[in-house]
Design a protein around this motif. Structure first.
Motif, PDB file in Angstrom:
ATOM      1  N   GLU A  71       0.933 -29.458  22.070  1.00 28.06           N
ATOM      2  CA  GLU A  71       1.161 -28.026  21.894  1.00 28.06           C
ATOM      3  C   GLU A  71       1.419 -27.307  23.198  1.00 28.06           C
ATOM      4  O   GLU A  71       2.138 -26.319  23.240  1.00 28.06           O
ATOM      5  N   TYR A  72       0.813 -27.790  24.271  1.00 23.02           N
ATOM      6  CA  TYR A  72       0.837 -27.035  25.517  1.00 23.02           C
ATOM      7  C   TYR A  72       0.617 -27.993  26.676  1.00 23.02           C
ATOM      8  O   TYR A  72      -0.165 -28.939  26.570  1.00 23.02           O
ATOM      9  N   ARG A  73       1.280 -27.751  27.773  1.00 23.69           N
ATOM     10  CA  ARG A  73       1.048 -28.524  28.996  1.00 23.69           C
ATOM     11  C   ARG A  73       1.104 -27.570  30.174  1.00 23.69           C
ATOM     12  O   ARG A  73       1.838 -26.580  30.155  1.00 23.69           O
ATOM     13  N   GLU A  74       0.310 -27.851  31.180  1.00 25.19           N
ATOM     14  CA  GLU A  74       0.254 -26.974  32.348  1.00 25.19           C
ATOM     15  C   GLU A  74      -0.032 -27.793  33.592  1.00 25.19           C
ATOM     16  O   GLU A  74      -0.886 -28.676  33.587  1.00 25.19           O
TER      17      GLU A  74
END
Length: 133
Positions: A71-74
């Motif tokens: 869903e999300y990567r940072e």
């Protein structure tokens, strides 16, 4: 990397964290690399040292199943990368590569301070999502 992907597939490992991959890519926040058969490697770039060698860099190797639920990567830094996956609760993976004992003390202090901030932020976000606020 191909051998590592094949081994992860054989052993049914869906998410594998990689530290110090020594791959440099300029002007890309997080590089997503197709490893074949639906496997994807998300990675931050290594950095160049004083003799122009590439050092560091972290990555998260994901199976097709894991990648579909990403869903999300940072990228918090070249040494800290996190990914959140769909689920209840939301699974979060943080991969990091700490400075070595040869690094200046302030580099280690800064790294652990940032890692602590990333963990605190992740915990507060996860708790809010779990409670539904």
């Amino acid at each position: 990397m191909g051998e590592l992907t094949a081994l992860a597939e054989e052993k049914r490992v869906d998410i594998l964290c990689i530290q110090e991959h020594h791959i440099y890519h300029e002007n890309v926040h997080i590089q997503m690399k197709d490893m074949g058969k639906g496997w994807v490697l998300a990675m931050s770039s290594g950095t160049k040292n004083t003799v122009n060698s590439t050092v560091g860099g972290v990555g998260i190797l994901m199976s097709p199943f894991a990648y579909k639920s990403l869903e999300y990567r940072e990228k918090a830094s070249p040494r800290i990368l996190l990914a959140k996956f769909s689920g209840n609760p939301t699974p979060t993976v943080i991969t990091c590569y700490s400075p070595t004992n040869c690094s200046p003390d302030n580099e280690a202090v800064n790294f652990y301070s940032l890692l602590s901030d990333v963990i605190k932020k992740t915990l507060s976000t996860t708790l809010r999502l779990s409670v539904g606020t």
